[in-house]
Scaffold this motif. Structure first.
Motif, short mmCIF file in Angstrom:
data_model
loop_
_atom_site.label_atom_id
_atom_site.label_comp_id
_atom_site.label_asym_id
_atom_site.label_seq_id
_atom_site.Cartn_x
_atom_site.Cartn_y
_atom_site.Cartn_z
N GLY A 2 2.59 12.81 3.05
CA GLY A 2 1.48 12.78 4.01
C GLY A 2 1.53 11.51 4.85
O GLY A 2 2.27 10.57 4.58
N CYS A 58 5.31 3.90 13.54
CA CYS A 58 5.73 4.84 12.49
C CYS A 58 7.25 4.87 12.43
O CYS A 58 7.93 4.65 13.42
N ALA A 118 6.60 6.25 7.19
CA ALA A 118 6.06 4.93 6.88
C ALA A 118 5.26 4.45 8.09
O ALA A 118 5.67 4.65 9.23
N ARG A 119 4.13 3.85 7.83
CA ARG A 119 3.31 3.27 8.89
C ARG A 119 3.42 1.76 8.74
O ARG A 119 3.20 1.21 7.65
N GLY A 131 9.44 10.47 3.67
CA GLY A 131 8.18 10.62 4.38
C GLY A 131 8.09 9.65 5.56
O GLY A 131 9.05 9.02 5.96
N VAL A 174 3.36 0.77 4.73
CA VAL A 174 2.92 1.66 3.65
C VAL A 174 3.48 3.05 3.90
O VAL A 174 3.75 3.43 5.03
N TRP A 175 3.69 3.78 2.83
CA TRP A 175 4.10 5.17 2.92
C TRP A 175 3.55 5.90 1.71
O TRP A 175 3.16 5.29 0.73
N ARG A 176 3.53 7.21 1.82
CA ARG A 176 3.00 8.02 0.73
C ARG A 176 4.14 8.82 0.11
O ARG A 176 4.99 9.34 0.81
N GLN A 177 4.12 8.93 -1.20
CA GLN A 177 5.16 9.68 -1.89
C GLN A 177 5.01 11.18 -1.71
O GLN A 177 5.97 11.92 -1.86
N ASP A 178 3.80 11.63 -1.35
CA ASP A 178 3.60 13.07 -1.18
C ASP A 178 3.98 13.57 0.21
O ASP A 178 3.83 14.75 0.52
N PRO A 183 0.26 8.02 6.14
CA PRO A 183 -0.55 6.93 5.60
C PRO A 183 -1.81 6.72 6.42
O PRO A 183 -1.85 7.00 7.62
N ASP A 184 -2.83 6.22 5.79
CA ASP A 184 -4.12 5.98 6.42
C ASP A 184 -4.11 4.61 7.11
O ASP A 184 -3.91 3.58 6.47
#
Length: 166
Positions: A142, A93, A116-117, A114, A136-140, A144-145
């Motif tokens: 949260g 991360c 990043a994974r 945010g 990957v990362w999320r704009q909100d 990432p899965d």
């Protein structure tokens, strides 16, 4: 300086940089990782006596204490290791940076973004050096899965040109 001269200068600089990086890889053994642990230099009697009087540990003693084969397992690092497409891989991360631009000519802003994974995958089954990274990362904001990251990497990496498909 004209734009043509700037383009030519940029191309020459990029070529020089690429040549320098190629030379560094060739002179460092082609990216082969050492399979042996770090070595500690033998302590001097003077440093041992001085540290003992002060009630401190010497760097040599600390090196000996940390030079263990199971050191990566102590903080739980192996739990983050995976096998992707038959290759060694690791998850990590990192914090991203949020940058905002005012298209009306105002100042840009920067702030922590945010999480990043990142998945780092060995390019071949021999683990002979180098890696591919998928992040990957999320704009909100949260997390990432991981399952989505692994599924995406298994779909994308086989299509990378020059990748060893075995």
């Amino acid at each position: 300086m004209s734009w043509g001269a700037q383009v030519l200068l940029a191309l020459l600089l990029c070529r020089g940089l690429a040549g320098g990086l190629w030379h560094m890889e060739q002179s460092s053994g082609g990216g082969q990782a050492a399979d042996r642990p770090a070595s500690c230099s033998p302590p001097s009697n003077k440093s041992l006596r001085k540290a003992a009087r002060a009630g401190r540990v010497t760097g040599d003693q600390l090196c000996e204490a940390l030079n263990r084969a199971d050191l990566p397992a102590l903080p739980g690092t192996p739990a983050e290791r995976k096998k992707i497409l038959g290759r060694q891989a690791a998850l990590s991360c990192d914090q991203t940076i949020g940058i905002g631009f005012d298209l009306g000519g105002g100042n840009a802003t920067a702030a922590p973004g945010g999480i990043a994974r990142t998945l780092v995958v060995a390019p071949d089954t021999k683990d002979s050096g180098g890696s591919y990274e998928v992040a990957v990362w999320r704009q909100d904001g949260g997390l990432p899965d991981d399952a989505a990251l692994l599924r995406g990497a298994e779909k994308v990496l086989p299509a990378v040109p020059g990748r060893d498909g075995s």
